[in-house]
Enzyme design. Structure first.
Site, PDB file in Angstrom:
ATOM      1  N   ASN A 102     -48.515  -4.680 -34.017  1.00 22.33           N
ATOM      2  CA  ASN A 102     -47.225  -3.996 -34.067  1.00 22.33           C
ATOM      3  C   ASN A 102     -46.181  -5.038 -34.447  1.00 22.33           C
ATOM      4  OD1 ASN A 102     -44.853  -2.637 -33.593  1.00 22.33           O
ATOM      5  ND2 ASN A 102     -45.142  -2.422 -31.367  1.00 22.33           N
ATOM      6  N   GLY A 152     -43.614  -8.809 -24.460  1.00 20.17           N
ATOM      7  CA  GLY A 152     -42.758  -9.860 -25.002  1.00 20.17           C
ATOM      8  C   GLY A 152     -42.227 -10.823 -23.951  1.00 20.17           C
ATOM      9  N   GLU A 182     -49.265  -0.130 -21.919  1.00 16.01           N
ATOM     10  CA  GLU A 182     -48.406  -1.302 -22.075  1.00 16.01           C
ATOM     11  C   GLU A 182     -47.422  -1.373 -20.918  1.00 16.01           C
ATOM     12  OE1 GLU A 182     -48.263  -2.556 -26.482  1.00 16.01           O
ATOM     13  OE2 GLU A 182     -46.701  -1.081 -26.177  1.00 16.01           O
ATOM     14  N   LYS A 190     -43.156  -4.681 -35.177  1.00 17.73           N
ATOM     15  CA  LYS A 190     -41.798  -4.320 -34.718  1.00 17.73           C
ATOM     16  C   LYS A 190     -40.793  -4.574 -35.848  1.00 17.73           C
ATOM     17  CE  LYS A 190     -43.270  -5.130 -30.027  1.00 17.73           C
ATOM     18  NZ  LYS A 190     -42.938  -5.464 -28.657  1.00 17.73           N
ATOM     19  N   HIS A 193     -43.643   4.222 -28.054  1.00 15.64           N
ATOM     20  CA  HIS A 193     -43.571   2.826 -27.591  1.00 15.64           C
ATOM     21  C   HIS A 193     -42.424   2.696 -26.578  1.00 15.64           C
ATOM     22  CE1 HIS A 193     -42.933  -1.477 -27.552  1.00 15.64           C
ATOM     23  NE2 HIS A 193     -44.174  -1.588 -28.000  1.00 15.64           N
ATOM     24  N   GLU A 218     -40.196   0.615 -26.248  1.00 15.23           N
ATOM     25  CA  GLU A 218     -38.888   0.288 -26.845  1.00 15.23           C
ATOM     26  C   GLU A 218     -38.232   1.540 -27.418  1.00 15.23           C
ATOM     27  OE1 GLU A 218     -40.434  -2.869 -29.265  1.00 15.23           O
ATOM     28  OE2 GLU A 218     -40.814  -4.010 -27.423  1.00 15.23           O
ATOM     29  N   SER A 221     -48.013  -9.028 -24.109  1.00 17.00           N
ATOM     30  CA  SER A 221     -48.289 -10.475 -24.107  1.00 17.00           C
ATOM     31  C   SER A 221     -49.768 -10.802 -24.239  1.00 17.00           C
ATOM     32  CB  SER A 221     -47.681 -11.141 -22.860  1.00 17.00           C
ATOM     33  OG  SER A 221     -46.276 -10.990 -22.859  1.00 17.00           O
TER      34      SER A 221
END
Ligand code: PGA
Length: 256
Positions: free
Chosen positions: A11, A175, A169, A13, A97, A99, A215
């Site tokens: 991904n 991250g 996730e 991003k 996702h 985000e 991560s």
């Protein structure tokens, strides 16, 4: 050996201009373009989907998008639809996702519409679920994951369910460098598979790939990928460099 082929999805991003995406995808195809033991998907930003699609064409590396709108076309400024992605030979799409949920207000109901639209257009959804740190600390991880999973899969038929990919996730691990322990991850993955068995039956639940994301990197991948219900990874940071992405795919090959 698992019945499920491991899947490693990158991904990217909001990273990589089109020229940078061209370079990265060429390097990935040079290193991994013939790998068939593990399914590999790269998900560039919309601006380089077409460029990357041409690079991966004819190789075993597949093309995914990071999001899409549920409608096929219309007055939705700034959005991209499933038929548009299909026309560029995308095969996968990341949906829900964290985000998108956190910064763009996406709800389970909206994500569900996208999942159904993706399936209708022969795109494989990678449906993301996961709890925040506050939710984990308050003991509501499984409840949150259940709500997101069931909400995202409303109306998905048994026939289509095996093509759906789930990505667990934990938001606190994305991250941040904080990876879930193998026990924490396996617990949630097994829980997700048990929910899938309740919805679609055990035979289908055994076919669905459940990826871990947050991560994941070459150093922690072998242990995570050795878990019974962890069928691959959705990789952010470590997918932006050829070496670490290749090493992750190699970890998945070794774990198969
Ligand atoms: P990360 O991102 O690997 O950088 O933690 C994973 C993701 O958000 O899909």
């Amino acid at each position: 050996m698992s019945l499920r082929k491991k899947l490693i999805a990158g991904n990217w991003k909001m990273n990589k201009t089109s020229p940078d995406a061209l370079t990265l995808s060429k390097e990935i195809v040079a290193e991994l373009g013939k790998v068939i033991d593990v399914e590999i998907v790269v998900c560039p930003p919309f601006t380089s989907i077409e460029t990357v699609g041409k690079v991966v064409d004819g190789s075993s590396v597949k093309l995914g998008a990071q999001n899409m709108h549920p409608e096929a076309s219309g007055a939705y400024t700034g959005e991209v639809s499933a038929p548009m992605l299909r026309a560029l030979f995308a095969t996968h799409v990341i949906l829900g996702h964290s985000e998108r949920r956190a910064y763009f207000g996406e709800t389970d109901a909206f994500i569900n519409k996208k999942v159904l639209a993706a399936i209708k257009n022969q795109l494989k959804p990678i449906l993301c679920v996961g709890e925040t740190l506050a939710e984990r600390e308050s003991g509501s991880t499984l409840k949150v994951v259940q709500t997101q999973l069931e909400g995202g899969l409303v109306g998905v038929s048994k026939d289509d369910a095996a093509s759906v990919v789930i990505a667990y996730e934990p938001v606190w691990a994305i991250g941040t460098g904080k990876v879930a322990t193998t026990e924490q991850a396996q617990e949630v993955h097994a829980f997700i598979r048990s929910l899938l068995a309740k919805i679609f039956g055990d035979a289908i639940a055994q076919k669905v790939r459940i990826l871990y994301g947050g991560s994941m990197k070459p150093s922690n991948a072998p242990e995570l990928l050795a878990q019974k219900d962890i069928d691959g990874g959705l990789i952010g940071g470590a997918a932006l460099e050829t070496r670490s992405f290749v090493d992750l795919v190699n970890a998945a090959i070794a774990a198969k």
